[in-house]
Design a protein around this motif. Sequence first.
Motif, short mmCIF file in Angstrom:
data_model
loop_
_atom_site.label_atom_id
_atom_site.label_comp_id
_atom_site.label_asym_id
_atom_site.label_seq_id
_atom_site.Cartn_x
_atom_site.Cartn_y
_atom_site.Cartn_z
N SER A 48 0.75 -1.32 -0.10
CA SER A 48 -0.03 -0.13 0.05
C SER A 48 0.72 1.31 0.08
O SER A 48 0.39 2.26 -0.61
CB SER A 48 -0.90 -0.21 1.20
N ASP A 76 6.16 -2.28 12.88
CA ASP A 76 6.24 -3.49 12.97
C ASP A 76 7.64 -3.93 12.30
O ASP A 76 8.25 -3.32 11.58
CB ASP A 76 5.44 -4.34 12.71
N HIS A 147 -6.35 -6.61 10.18
CA HIS A 147 -5.01 -6.13 10.90
C HIS A 147 -4.56 -4.84 10.75
O HIS A 147 -4.59 -4.27 9.46
CB HIS A 147 -4.26 -7.49 11.18
N LYS A 211 -9.17 -5.78 -0.59
CA LYS A 211 -9.61 -5.08 0.80
C LYS A 211 -11.17 -4.92 0.68
O LYS A 211 -11.73 -4.30 1.64
CB LYS A 211 -8.88 -3.74 0.67
C1 F6R Z 1 2.84 -3.36 7.67
C2 F6R Z 1 2.04 -3.64 8.20
C3 F6R Z 1 0.54 -4.42 7.65
C4 F6R Z 1 0.20 -3.82 6.54
C5 F6R Z 1 -0.96 -4.84 6.05
C6 F6R Z 1 -1.31 -4.47 4.46
O1 F6R Z 1 3.93 -2.83 8.22
O2 F6R Z 1 1.81 -3.10 9.21
O3 F6R Z 1 -0.36 -4.21 8.78
O4 F6R Z 1 -0.05 -2.65 6.25
O5 F6R Z 1 -0.67 -6.26 6.03
O6 F6R Z 1 -0.59 -4.86 3.70
P1 F6R Z 1 -0.48 -4.46 2.09
O7 F6R Z 1 0.03 -3.19 2.29
O8 F6R Z 1 0.53 -5.33 1.51
O9 F6R Z 1 -1.67 -4.97 1.43
#
Ligand code: F6R
Length: 251
Positions: A48, A76, A147, A211
């Motif tokens: 993202s 994280d 999450h 999403k």
């Molecule tokens: C990464 C984090 C995760 C991601 C989530 C979405 O540091 O904190 O919560 O933001 O898993 O991941 P993407 O953006 O790859 O869909």
Amino acid sequence: MQRLSDTPIPTYLVDSQEFANELLADEITTLLTEQAGRLVLGLATGNSPIGLYNELARRFREDWIDLCFVHTYNLDEYMDLPADHPASYRAFMSEHLFERTNLGPRHVHFPPTGVEDIDAACLRWEENIEAAGGIDWQLLGIGRNGHIGFNEPGSPFDSRTRRIELTESTRTANARFFEDPEDVPHQAVTMGIGTILEAKRLRVLAFGETKAQILERVLRSEDDPSIPLNALRRHPDAALYIDSAAAARLG
Ligand code: F6R
């Protein structure tokens, strides 16, 4: 851009991901000016934010912004990975943002992972954020299960930075960054939901059809405190930026 009506968290439908990235980069650029460059950013990894990091790197290259006084705190990091492992979140951030700007190596911070007493180190990490004046602007992505950071469903909304077990669904989703899916660590350290809620501004990017389902569950249903994204209902300055594929089930 259209603000969706009747959502429990302010939600903006954008025409393109590029538009959302420019909008968030504009917000950061304005804050940098208002705060004479002294900004504390909370950052995320994953797909993202990559476009936003590209846009910030471009603005740095073209002399719009100077990040030399900025401090960053990432959400994280995996346990049990060397810092230079290509799938570590530190390596991700170096590649996509840090090495492309003048963010100082001593100004970038990750949750503690390589120490014996993780609990004590997590407390010190939280104190460190507080001593920096708190996070001015926090970027978030969301998992398909809602999450935020590595706070999986069921994480208390007052949780603090801590070591957690990764769920199998998150390990599977993240296996694409590892040579062998078995290499995905089983544990990570994440900022807690309570920690995240203390940031002054929360901005969420959610793009793509994967999403859509979780956005429907959060934005078109009653408050369900087992879904971490719902914590943002309790924040005075949170906003989601979503594209049409992510908005597909919102009606
Ligand atoms: C990464 C984090 C995760 C991601 C989530 C979405 O540091 O904190 O919560 O933001 O898993 O991941 P993407 O953006 O790859 O869909």
